[in-house]
Design an enzyme around this catalytic site. Structure first.
Site, PDB file in Angstrom:
ATOM      1  N   ASP A   1       0.888  -1.132   0.000  1.00  0.00           N
ATOM      2  CA  ASP A   1       0.000   0.000   0.000  1.00  0.00           C
ATOM      3  C   ASP A   1       0.949   1.209   0.000  1.00  0.00           C
ATOM      4  O   ASP A   1       2.072   1.108   0.480  1.00  0.00           O
ATOM      5  CB  ASP A   1      -0.842  -0.054   1.278  1.00  0.00           C
ATOM      6  CG  ASP A   1      -1.759   1.133   1.396  1.00  0.00           C
ATOM      7  OD1 ASP A   1      -2.306   1.524   0.359  1.00  0.00           O
ATOM      8  OD2 ASP A   1      -1.917   1.645   2.513  1.00  0.00           O
TER       9      ASP A   1
ATOM     10  N   ASP B   1      -1.253  -0.438   6.142  1.00  0.00           N
ATOM     11  CA  ASP B   1      -1.247   0.100   7.499  1.00  0.00           C
ATOM     12  C   ASP B   1      -2.355  -0.496   8.356  1.00  0.00           C
ATOM     13  O   ASP B   1      -2.497  -0.168   9.518  1.00  0.00           O
ATOM     14  CB  ASP B   1      -1.299   1.635   7.488  1.00  0.00           C
ATOM     15  CG  ASP B   1      -2.505   2.156   6.734  1.00  0.00           C
ATOM     16  OD1 ASP B   1      -3.364   1.331   6.366  1.00  0.00           O
ATOM     17  OD2 ASP B   1      -2.593   3.365   6.507  1.00  0.00           O
TER      18      ASP B   1
ATOM     19  N   ASP C   1      -7.298  -1.350   4.830  1.00  0.00           N
ATOM     20  CA  ASP C   1      -7.065  -2.415   3.868  1.00  0.00           C
ATOM     21  C   ASP C   1      -7.130  -3.801   4.509  1.00  0.00           C
ATOM     22  O   ASP C   1      -6.461  -4.726   4.079  1.00  0.00           O
ATOM     23  CB  ASP C   1      -5.746  -2.221   3.117  1.00  0.00           C
ATOM     24  CG  ASP C   1      -4.654  -1.687   4.004  1.00  0.00           C
ATOM     25  OD1 ASP C   1      -4.744  -1.928   5.215  1.00  0.00           O
ATOM     26  OD2 ASP C   1      -3.726  -1.040   3.503  1.00  0.00           O
TER      27      ASP C   1
END
Lengths: 77, 658
Positions: free
Chosen positions: B327, B527, B531
């Site tokens: 990410d 993080d 997600d």
């Protein structure tokens, strides 16, 4: 559902035997014993009617079976 | 060594001396046997007892039973034929030595790893009403209690600083040695060390819920999620021991029977001796102990570097990594955005642009919103905001009321990316240049945009490079951010594959595509905040910055306690080292045992070699397993390069496993 219990045993082979005994106990879906950290994770089978499994009663049997297989073992319930 | 172990060591020494003494004595026949029985029973009585118990409970194939049969058999052969009793006693002595060593190694590594992680002070200094301090057990302190922590002390419970300023060393939890600042309002965690000033803390968590307790629990339960190697060992041990026992039985009966039938001397005792040698070799203890020990030490070693691996199974996943997907925001970049420029449209001005942005974004938790609020500063939000809606991957839409030119009327306002405005038919202005643009529109009028830029995390560049030298060729970046922002970061890090402008569900789709294209495993680092589904779908989900965020800890398979993405490469390398050691041990142990079994069957190996195959191999394997604990040199680039080729080989062999 899964619960984790502290156990006591003094050899790695005994831990494997405890795992096998626990797995064979009715009501237990999956059991995993770690000799290094002296923990046993037990996943209980959900009864057919969808109610909560009686973990205390099942664990009593697990403890008994483990003691049969490994006499000087202990599961702290 | 504890008292019991010292006693056992003493017993072993005594038995060895007795045996040596008897060996030199002139006695023979039955008196000799009786003499030898003294050290034999001294050293082996508990083994005999357990073997008997095992039989009673119908649990044969116990190592104790094997040792019992082997030694009693050897004594019987010695009595009938050879007179070499010492061998049987020696086997028992060596067996007990091995057991003692195993016990010592296990207890030592258990202590090593858990005491390393058990950073919880036993007591907390509770402040009472008149300012006095009272030491009480930390486990009994209820939530909401005021406690004091002096400089140099470890913080016993999670809590919020009420009074005092200090630096906090979080190295024990994060592996990061740079101290963090603590002032009133800062959340501090148990297990960290207060460095400079006296602080007063109001506890927020009970002892069992505090950070250090949770981490310890995580490590302790990690070994319950077993890796494939461990399950292999369990299965192997179940098949192997009975197999060797039956082979021994066959070896003691079949050849002499055949020889007798062929009218040749059956030589029963010789074949019986060979079978007993089999039994001594057959014990699988070396495998059963060294493989879990390796993984446990690996998990412990990684945790010392601030990498929490939630199951030994994930070490295998990490070691086989073929693609690493990241990410962007909060993982590769710091996620602390700043407004670097305000670009108002021609018919607007900076003040209006900023004001509308700040009002629209006042409830949002998006990093861009925080940056806008930071720039807006302490100025008051004077207008009323209603009908607030956050549109994922787009921005915010709301209605604002109270503008001086028409105080009673509500105006629709938008703050977000180009797509948000496009959806409503508003053309946004030119956004060339670096950074993310956050556009604003009021009453369908384009106001301009603010440029928001994010900075790379310090470890990101080195971390990506280290992954590449570890042989992980496919590195991809997924982001909800714009193409330009993504391209800029990707270029800085040398990432070729990036996908920008994604909604959470798009991220999941792309990850699934990558997984289907890869033979090896795919890891995803995020993080852990928005997600979670992607973290869960990846073969191993890695959450950044576990300190303080419970979501990350619960949804990921691996948690990096500090924010450093460079730790991913370290985690991969630690896992590879650990797996290499495990594989070494499996081949070494099985190899030696099979060799000794063959030599034993041919009559080339006696009990002495058999004892080595059992105890010696176990000691060597345990010593090798302990290497997993030392992760210090896992980061050196030289090793990284060596691993590159190995990693490739492994991927090549990967098909076999699939």
């Amino acid at each position: 559902m899964e619960k984790i219990y502290k156990i006591m045993t003094d050899c790695a082979g005994c831990a494997l035997k405890m795992e096998t005994s626990a797995r064979k106990t009715p009501g237990v879906k999956r059991a995993s014993v770690s000799f290094m950290t002296l923990r046993m994770a037990v996943e209980f089978q959900i009864p057919a009617d969808g109610s909560q499994p009686d973990t205390a009663a099942i664990m009593k049997n697990v403890r008994e079976n483990c003691k049969k297989a490994v006499p000087n073992s202990e599961i702290f319930l | 060594m504890n008292r019991e172990q010292k006693f056992r060591l003493f017993r072993i020494c005594l038995a060895a001396i007795l045996t040596a003494g008897i060996f030199c004595s002139p006695a023979s026949g039955i008196p000799l046997l009786i003499l030898y029985l003294v050290p034999y029973l001294l050293i082996g009585h508990d083994v005999l007892k357990r073997a008997f118990q095992g039989l009673l409970h119908r649990e044969p194939f116990d190592e104790c039973l094997l040792m019992t049969i082997a030694t009693i058999g050897a004594l019987a052969i010695a009595f009938l034929k050879t007179g070499e009793y010492a061998e049987a006693v020696a086997v028992m002595i060596f067996y007990q030595t091995g057991e003692l060593f195993e016990d010592w190694a296990v207890i030592k590594s258990r202590k090593n790893i858990t005491s390393l992680m058990d950073l919880r002070p036993e007591t907390a200094s509770v402040l009472n009403e008149n300012g006095g301090l009272k030491e009480v057990p930390a486990a009994t302190v209820p939530v909401g209690t005021l406690i004091a922590v002096k400089p140099g002390e470890r913080i016993p419970l999670d809590g919020i600083v009420i009074e005092g300023c200090s630096g906090i060393n979080t190295a024990a939890l994060t592996g990061e040695s740079l101290p963090r600042d603590a002032e009133p309002g800062t959340m501090v965690h148990s297990g960290t060390v207060n460095l400079t000033g006296l602080i007063k803390i109001r506890t927020e968590k009970s002892f069992d819920d505090s950070q250090a307790s949770k981490i310890l629990e995580l490590i302790e339960t990690a070994s319950l999620r077993k890796s494939r190697s461990e399950r292999f060992v369990t299965k192997f041990a179940r098949i192997y021991t009975p197999l060797v026992v039956y082979a021994a039985l066959a070896l003691s009966l079949l050849p002499p029977l055949v020889l007798t039938l062929m009218d040749q001397p059956g030589n029963w005792s010789e074949w019986c001796y060979r079978a007993l040698t089999f039994l001594v070799i057959s014990c699988p203890c070396a495998l059963v102990i060294s493989i879990p020990l390796s993984f446990f030490a690996g998990v412990g070693g990684a945790s010392r570097k601030g990498i929490l691996i939630k199951g030994t199974a994930f070490m295998e996943v990490l070691a086989k990594t073929e693609a690493a997907v990241f990410d962007k925001t909060g993982t590769l970049t710091a996620g602390s955005f700043e407004v670097t420029a305000l670009k108002p449209a021609e018919d607007s001005h900076e003040e209006e642009l900023l004001s509308v942005l700040a009002h629209a974004e006042q409830y949002s938790d998006h990093p861009a919103a925080r940056a806008v609020r930071k720039t807006f500063g302490n100025r008051t939000l004077s207008y009323e905001v209603s009908d607030y809606r956050e549109i994922p991957g787009r921005g915010v839409s709301c209605r604002i009321r109270g503008f001086p030119w028409d105080p009673g009327k509500e105006f629709p306002a938008l703050a977000g990316n180009r797509l948000l405005l496009q959806d409503l038919g508003i053309v946004s202005g030119d956004t060339s240049g670096a950074g993310t643009a956050i556009h604003a529109a009021l009453d369908r009028r384009y106001l301009g945009h603010a440029v928001i830029a994010d900075s790379l995390k310090s470890g990101a560049e080195a971390g990506i490079a280290a992954l590449r030298t570890s042989g992980i060729s496919r590195i991809a970046m997924l982001t909800g951010d714009t193409g330009e922002a993504a391209r800029e970061i990707a270029a800085k890090l040398g990432i070729q594959e990036f996908h920008a402008g994604l909604l959470p569900k798009n991220k999941l789709e792309i990850l699934e595509r990558i997984i289907s294209e890869c033979r090896g495993t795919v890891i995803f680092a995020g993080d852990g905040i928005n997600d979670a589904p992607v973290l869960a779908r990846a073969d191993a989900g890695i959450a950044m910055g576990g300190l303080g965020t419970d979501i990350a800890i619960s949804s990921a398979d691996v948690v990096l306690m500090d924010d450093d993405p460079g730790k991913i490469a370290v985690a991969v390398q630690i896992s590879r080292k650990c797996l290499r050691i495990v594989r070494e041990n499996i081949w070494f142990i099985i190899g030696i045992k099979v060799c000794c079994l063959i030599l034993g069957a041919l009559g080339l190996a006696g009990m002495w070699l058999a004892v080595f195959a059992d105890v010696g191999v176990m000691i060597l394997a345990v010593l090798n397993a302990m290497r997993c604990l030392f992760t210090g040199n896992a980061e050196s680039p030289e090793q990284g390069r060596n691993k590159t080729c190995k990693g490739k080989n492994r991927n090549g062999f990967g098909e076999r496993n699939g």
